[in-house]
Design a protein around this motif. Structure first.
Motif, PDB file in Angstrom:
ATOM      1  N   SER A   1       0.830  -1.206   0.000  1.00 39.66           N
ATOM      2  CA  SER A   1       0.000   0.000   0.000  1.00 39.66           C
ATOM      3  C   SER A   1       0.859   1.248   0.000  1.00 39.66           C
ATOM      4  O   SER A   1       0.570   2.231  -0.704  1.00 39.66           O
ATOM      5  N   LEU A   2       1.920   1.235   0.783  1.00 40.27           N
ATOM      6  CA  LEU A   2       2.830   2.374   0.854  1.00 40.27           C
ATOM      7  C   LEU A   2       3.496   2.639  -0.494  1.00 40.27           C
ATOM      8  O   LEU A   2       3.482   3.766  -1.010  1.00 40.27           O
ATOM      9  N   LEU A   3       4.076   1.585  -1.074  1.00 36.58           N
ATOM     10  CA  LEU A   3       4.796   1.754  -2.347  1.00 36.58           C
ATOM     11  C   LEU A   3       3.849   2.137  -3.481  1.00 36.58           C
ATOM     12  O   LEU A   3       4.178   2.972  -4.330  1.00 36.58           O
ATOM     13  N   GLY A   4       2.657   1.533  -3.503  1.00 31.22           N
ATOM     14  CA  GLY A   4       1.696   1.833  -4.554  1.00 31.22           C
ATOM     15  C   GLY A   4       1.281   3.281  -4.562  1.00 31.22           C
ATOM     16  O   GLY A   4       1.177   3.916  -5.627  1.00 31.22           O
ATOM     17  N   ASN A   5       1.052   3.854  -3.377  1.00 32.11           N
ATOM     18  CA  ASN A   5       0.614   5.248  -3.299  1.00 32.11           C
ATOM     19  C   ASN A   5       1.724   6.231  -3.639  1.00 32.11           C
ATOM     20  O   ASN A   5       1.437   7.392  -3.958  1.00 32.11           O
TER      21      ASN A   5
END
Length: 527
Positions: A482-486
């Motif tokens: 979730s962190l990397l995707g955002n």
């Protein structure tokens, strides 16, 4: 000398279990299940469920509030697209960095104490979010998903009411705009939870596991009093509680150590003093002992497969979910700007407009150019689409159990990820607000069911003793996704229309492929 000392310590830690059980039975001792059944079901349980509502709302608001205020706060904070991505992702960074710590503290300090401290500070950053459901799950976990779904519906509703307003509230030297008031209001459920948890006792199961049976008895009597409206002294389990302290003991044979578990006598000083240094070290060692099987055969390959699967699923799901408010705000602003001049609202045209406008306003703010005024047009209709998507997700959650039991967790997970992956790439061909909302709703619905199914599937792949740890690690990897995707999503937006949606589609389809090869029977039900 050291050997004799170890032997003496072993003797003190090896009670005669049969005799202990006979003594407990003779004394009328009750185990946890007997005591909690005797406490009954009633007002205490209802109040606990009520207290869980703001707890669930606080959890949802913690991860999602930022995505709703970004369109409104863009000018005040001079945000670039990458800044918005980092703000969306920062909560997950806090969750990841504290995941192991909260699990350890919940097991050593108690659920109630941890919840009180965590809720009182949670608005500071995401560090305090990791413990919420770890601790709360000791109470009533069955309704948690329903509460989260309802909380997801309330957030766009609040956004529709508050964010379009042109409020400017002055408190001494502090001036608050509508988006800052919105953030303050979304903090209220956490504050309410902080207050409510003071009125509940510590989990009696936790207390009994630490040998604090007198405190556990007081908690049972309190529950019984609320449920039955009878005096505490009339609690049926009136004599004593059984010893449920379990500690590891090593059997030495041919130089090898084999971990076993026994129950200590309740009079043991170690059992009565769970805060002792030896107890803390033992709990920490126990935590690392639980981790070891997941990084050795035969579970190493399977656990890595599950981690990667959840990484892919939550990367796609939470990236799309958290960028939808910004996307819908851009659609609304673009339509107002065109005012019927354009026959279609192509998602690519909107992205291009949004990227260029944000970049131009940011450069003008850097130059302090008085001729370029930063302005965003936020209306109630800006968040109507978010409410529709949240409603679709709520209905999907209500149907999830039925669908999974009908077709099987593996099939629903695989089909859901495939449909979500296709929906993401279909965004490229969306040429109207209606089609964009429909595609986004289907994506969030299928992604939500799939994400829940992944957790259910992984639980059924491992023995009971490893399930808590596998879910914790799995969620940690999911939050990393979730962190990397955002962060990657806004970076890819600058490259064109296709790359950001292609990234999400690729990870969801990769998750679909991985789910198809999970060694899981289709008849496994969603728990």
């Amino acid at each position: 000398m050291s050997e004799s000392r170890e032997s003496r310590e072993s003797e003190t830690k090896l009670p005669k279990i049969p005799e202990q059980q006979e003594d407990a039975a003779a004394a009328g001792a009750a185990d946890f299940e007997t005591a909690i059944d005797s406490a009954g079901f009633g007002m205490f349980n209802i109040l606990l469920l009520v207290a869980a509502v703001p707890a669930a709302m606080g959890t949802v608001y913690e991860t999602s509030t930022m995505s709703y205020i970004l369109p409104s706060a863009e000018c005040d904070l001079k945000l670039s697209l990458l800044d918005k991505g980092i703000l969306n992702a920062i909560t997950y960074a806090g969750m990841i960095s504290s995941a192991v710590m909260w699990g350890y503290l919940a097991d050593t300090k108690g659920r109630r104490n941890l919840l009180i401290h965590e809720w009182s500070l949670r608005r500071a950053n995401g560090l305090f979010d990791g413990t919420t459901w770890t601790a709360a799950s000791s109470a009533h976990h069955d309704g948690g998903g329903h509460y989260v779904s309802i909380a997801t519906l309330t957030l766009p509703g609040l956004a529709m009411l508050i964010l379009p307003q042109t409020w400017s509230l002055h408190i001494w030297t502090l001036s608050l705009t509508s988006w800052q008031i919105f953030v303050a209001i979304t903090a209220l459920p956490s504050l309410l939870s902080f207050v409510l948890f003071f009125f509940f006792p510590e989990s009696p199961k936790f207390l009994m596991s630490k040998g604090r049976n007198q405190e556990a008895m007081d908690a049972f009597k309190f529950i019984y009093h609320l449920n039955s409206r009878k005096p505490k002294d009339s609690f049926p389990v009136y004599k004593m509680l059984a010893n449920e302290v379990i500690v590891p003991v090593k059997k030495h044979k041919e130089g090898k150590s084999v971990p076993t578990e026994i129950k200590l006598p309740i009079e043991s000083a170690e059992a009565q003093d769970p805060e002792s240094q030896d107890s803390k070290k033992s709990s920490l060692r126990s935590g690392f002992t639980q981790l070891r099987p997941l990084f050795t055969k035969p579970y190493l390959g399977l656990s890595l497969w599950v981690y990667l699967l959840n990484f892919c699923v939550l990367l796609g799901q939470n990236t799309m979910r958290l960028w939808l408010p910004q996307l819908f705000a851009s659609i609304n602003e673009y339509e107002l700007l065109m005012d019927g001049k354009s026959e279609s609202t192509s998602i690519c045209s909107i992205l291009e407009y949004s990227v260029n406008r944000t970049q131009n306003q940011l450069e003008a703010a850097t130059r302090n150019d008085p001729d370029v005024e930063c302005h965003v047009n936020i209306t109630a209709s800006t968040y109507t689409n978010n409410l529709i998507v949240a409603g679709a997700g709520f209905v999907a959650y209500m149907l999830a159990g039925f669908l999974v039991n009908l077709v099987g967790v593996k099939r629903i997970m695989t089909m859901g990820l495939f449909i979500a992956g296709c929906c993401s790439i279909m965004m490229y061909w969306s040429n109207s607000a209606i089609s964009t909302v429909a595609i986004a709703s289907l994506f969030v619905t299928m992604g939500s069911i799939s994400a829940t199914s992944v957790i259910s599937a992984s639980v059924n792949l491992f023995p009971t003793s490893l399930r808590t740890m596998i879910v914790s690690l799995e969620m940690m990897f999911g939050r990393l996704g979730s962190l990397l995707g955002n962060i990657f999503f806004p970076a890819l937006m600058g490259l064109g229309c296709v790359p950001p949606f292609l990234m999400i589609s690729s990870f969801m389809l990769a998750g679909c492929l991985m789910a198809a090869f999970l060694p899981l029977k289709n008849k496994a039900a969603l728990k």
